[in-house]
Enzyme design. Structure first.
Site, PDB file in Angstrom:
ATOM      1  N   ASP A 186      -8.388  56.160  36.482  1.00  0.00           N
ATOM      2  CA  ASP A 186      -9.491  56.917  35.920  1.00  0.00           C
ATOM      3  C   ASP A 186      -9.269  56.973  34.406  1.00  0.00           C
ATOM      4  OD1 ASP A 186     -11.692  58.805  35.771  1.00  0.00           O
ATOM      5  OD2 ASP A 186     -10.170  60.333  35.469  1.00  0.00           O
ATOM      6  N   ASP A 229     -11.640  63.183  41.296  1.00  0.00           N
ATOM      7  CA  ASP A 229     -11.294  61.881  41.865  1.00  0.00           C
ATOM      8  C   ASP A 229     -10.631  62.012  43.230  1.00  0.00           C
ATOM      9  OD1 ASP A 229     -12.166  60.276  39.650  1.00  0.00           O
ATOM     10  OD2 ASP A 229     -10.425  60.981  38.543  1.00  0.00           O
ATOM     11  N   ASP A 286      -7.044  62.451  37.586  1.00  0.00           N
ATOM     12  CA  ASP A 286      -6.607  63.796  37.189  1.00  0.00           C
ATOM     13  C   ASP A 286      -6.698  64.794  38.329  1.00  0.00           C
ATOM     14  OD1 ASP A 286      -9.287  64.297  37.413  1.00  0.00           O
ATOM     15  OD2 ASP A 286      -9.656  64.522  35.273  1.00  0.00           O
TER      16      ASP A 286
END
Length: 646
Positions: A314, A516, A512
């Site tokens: 990410d 996600d 994080d």
């Protein structure tokens, strides 16, 4: 340890009968020493064997050792049986002591937790109370050198905190009003006031201990195999020894010699070293990783990480700092304070990094946020909530499209063409304005990615819901090729891409942990960044990096690969040594003492080889006291060792 000492004492007394004692003294000392060895060294092993057989229906290796020692005594070789029991007792004690280092690591972390806190009442009175009496919302005072009693948010003061015992961060972190502090970290200077956000039962330390305790129950595949193999192999060895006794009796016509050879075979074929090979390495690696601020949810995640050849990252809050700042505010009606007041109210409870940036900008301008109700996040789109005037929303173009708002306003064209992140804001289907937010690349991201590439990782990708110009700018700074950058992704797009990658290779997703969760769960290994204090991250991921240092990821990957290598070394050595000893017992005249030394020596060697992984940590010392703050790091190696002695 006391019984082991008595066993060794008995062995010494028995040995004195050969030299230097002679005559009546020798005749007295020898039986006394042998009886002491068989009682102190044999009875505990026999008790463990009977308990395992009665409770778990398991024939374990303790039974093999006791049977072999009794067989040796039955054929007139009680001294050799005593040697076996002595070395077996000593090796058991050494393994328990070595693996107990992981147990004591948890005790060291528990010792860091302060017992009292200084609570400040509304009238300003400060009272020292037990930490367990602190409730969410209580204000406590933290003096220089004191440890934080539980997770909290600073409401006043400024100071540097040593967070090494939680995040593995080597340098003190300066914090002020609005920053989070974690239980057991140390305030180095300044007087701080903080509001409790989590009780001691729900704190970061409590969840870390619970996480690793559960991790030990979730054994790695190779651990489960070694246990499965050891239990069934033990039965095979017992049956084989009986058959060997029958064959040797038929060949030699001497049941004494046949029983002696069967006892040698029992010792030589015992799979102690094989059974202990895997847990010795896994426990050491978990301990070393925890000292670096990396928590694995069990040995399975550690083993899988070693096989990963594709990493997907990410962007926001992972490769970048996530500590974004507002660079531009455009209100279509010209009322910037009014727009920020509504937007800050909407983002008041948002966990996303852009929400924090907007709140900070409103606070910097002394703008009070309005009350917004029924706030809900829309993953990969934005956030919505209800105000008196209507339905408020903020997010990317997909969020605007969902609400039926047109974002192609001339006043916003300059923002849309920039490489900064744009947050559009509106009410119902009306666009009210937008803010642009800039994020910075983590200084540790570049070196960490380079280390992963150097270690042989074949594919590294960046996935983000941000606009393509922003993603390309960040990716270029980190050395990504254009085809390795995927932008404008929904949460389901990330999950689909991770699934496609997982069908072709072993894939790890690094995020994080806030938005996600689905991708973290879909990957072979989900890795959450900056997970200290984040419940979402600890629940969704297989691996939690407690600090925000990307170098921890590369080091954890290297540690996982070293662990896999050492496990292979241990298994190859253990099986090779066992094959040599069994061959000697079957086809050559292998003495029982030599079989004992080879068996027990091999077991200790594989344990020591596994314990080499403990040096993979940064060399933190023991748990520090407040007086030692800033001079020594604490050792919160959290791996709990379950005794799996072979």
């Amino acid at each position: 340890m006391v019984l082991t000492a008595l066993t060794v004492l008995g062995m010494l007394l028995a040995a004195l009968a050969f030299w230097p004692l002679q005559g009546a003294a020798a005749e007295l000392m020898s039986p006394v020493g042998l009886v002491l060895v068989y009682l102190a060294g044999g009875l505990p092993a026999a008790w463990r064997a009977v308990a395992a057989l009665w409770k778990d229906r398991i024939l374990d290796i303790d039974l093999l050792m006791v049977v072999a020692a009794l067989a040796a005594a039955a054929v007139g070789a009680p001294f050799e049986g005593a040697v076996l029991l002595t070395l077996f007792s000593v090796s058991t004690a050494l393994e328990e002591r070595a693996l107990g280092r992981a147990r004591r690591a948890v005790e060291a972390l528990m010792a860091l937790r302060p017992e009292t806190a200084f609570r400040k009442s509304p009238d300003g009175t400060i009272t020292e109370i037990p930490v367990k009496e602190l409730a969410v919302g209580d204000i406590f005072v933290l003096r220089p050198g004191a440890r934080v009693p539980t997770d909290a948010e600073i409401t006043g003061g400024r100071g540097a905190l040593d967070e090494a015992n939680i995040t593995g961060e080597s340098m003190p972190v300066t914090k002020q009003k609005g920053a989070m502090v974690f239980e057991a970290t140390v305030n180095l200077d300044g007087v701080l006031e903080a509001a409790v956000t989590k009780t001691v039962e729900e704190s970061t330390v409590a969840r870390m201990i619970a996480l690793v305790t559960e991790a030990q129950a979730a054994k790695a595949p190779s651990e489960r195999f070694s246990e499965w193999f050891g239990q069934r192999y033990t039965i095979a060895v017992l049956v084989g020894a009986v058959l060997a006794f029958a064959v040797f009796t038929w060949l030699t016509r001497d049941w004494h010699e046949a029983l002696y050879r069967a006892a040698v075979l029992l010792v030589a074929a015992s799979p102690c070293a094989i059974v202990i090979s895997v847990p010795a390495a896994i426990l050491s690696a978990l301990s070393a990783a925890a000292r670096k601020g990396v928590l694995f949810k069990g040995g399975a995640a550690l083993e899988t990480l070693a096989a990963i050849d594709t990493f997907a990252f990410d962007k926001t809050g992972t490769l970048t700092t996530g500590k974004a700042s507002v660079t531009n505010v455009v209100a279509l009606d010209g009322n910037e304070p009014g727009l920020l007041s509504l937007l800050a109210g909407l983002e008041a409870n948002s966990e996303h990094h852009s929400g924090a940036a907007i709140r900070q900008e409103a606070a910097r301008r002394d703008i009070e946020a309005v009350e917004v109700r029924n706030v809900a996040a829309r993953p990969s789109e934005g956030i919505v909530g209800d105000a008196d005037e209507g339905r408020l929303w903020a997010g990317n173009p997909r969020m605007a499209a969902r609400m039926g708002a047109e974002i192609g306003h001339p006043a916003l064209s300059a923002l849309a063409e920039d490489t900064e992140t744009v947050i559009y804001f509106g009410r119902d289907d009306q666009l009210l304005g937008a803010v642009s937010i800039a994020d910075e690349v983590r200084t540790s991201s570049g070196p960490a990615l380079a280390a992963l590439r150097a270690s042989g990782v074949t594919k590294i990708l960046m996935m983000t819901g941000d606009r393509e110009p922003v993603a390309l700018r960040i990716g270029a700074e980190l050395g990504f090729r254009d085809e390795e950058i995927h932008a404008d992704l929904l949460a389901e797009d990330k999950v689909r891409m991770v699934g496609d990658l997982a069908a072709k290779s072993k894939v790890a997703f690094v995020g994080d942990g806030v938005n996600d969760a689905a991708a973290l769960a879909r990957a072979d290994v989900g890795i959450a960044m900056g997970a200290a204090g984040s419940e979402v991250a600890l629940q969704a991921a297989d691996v939690a990096l407690l600090s925000e240092d990307m170098k921890q990821l590369a080091e954890a990957h290297q540690l996982a690969r070293r662990t896999a290598t050492i496990i292979r070394q241990n298994l190859i050595f253990a099986m090779g040594a066992m094959a040599v000893l069994v061959t000697g017992g079957l086809f050559f005249d292998l003495p029982l003492p030599l079989a004992v030394v080879g068996h027990e020596g091999g077991t200790v060697l594989v344990v020591l080889n596994g314990l080499r992984l403990l040096r993979a940590g940064p060399g933190h010392g023991a748990a520090k006291t407040p007086e030692q703050a800033g001079t020594r790091k604490a050792d919160p190696a959290l791996a709990l060792a379950k005794d799996q002695r072979g």
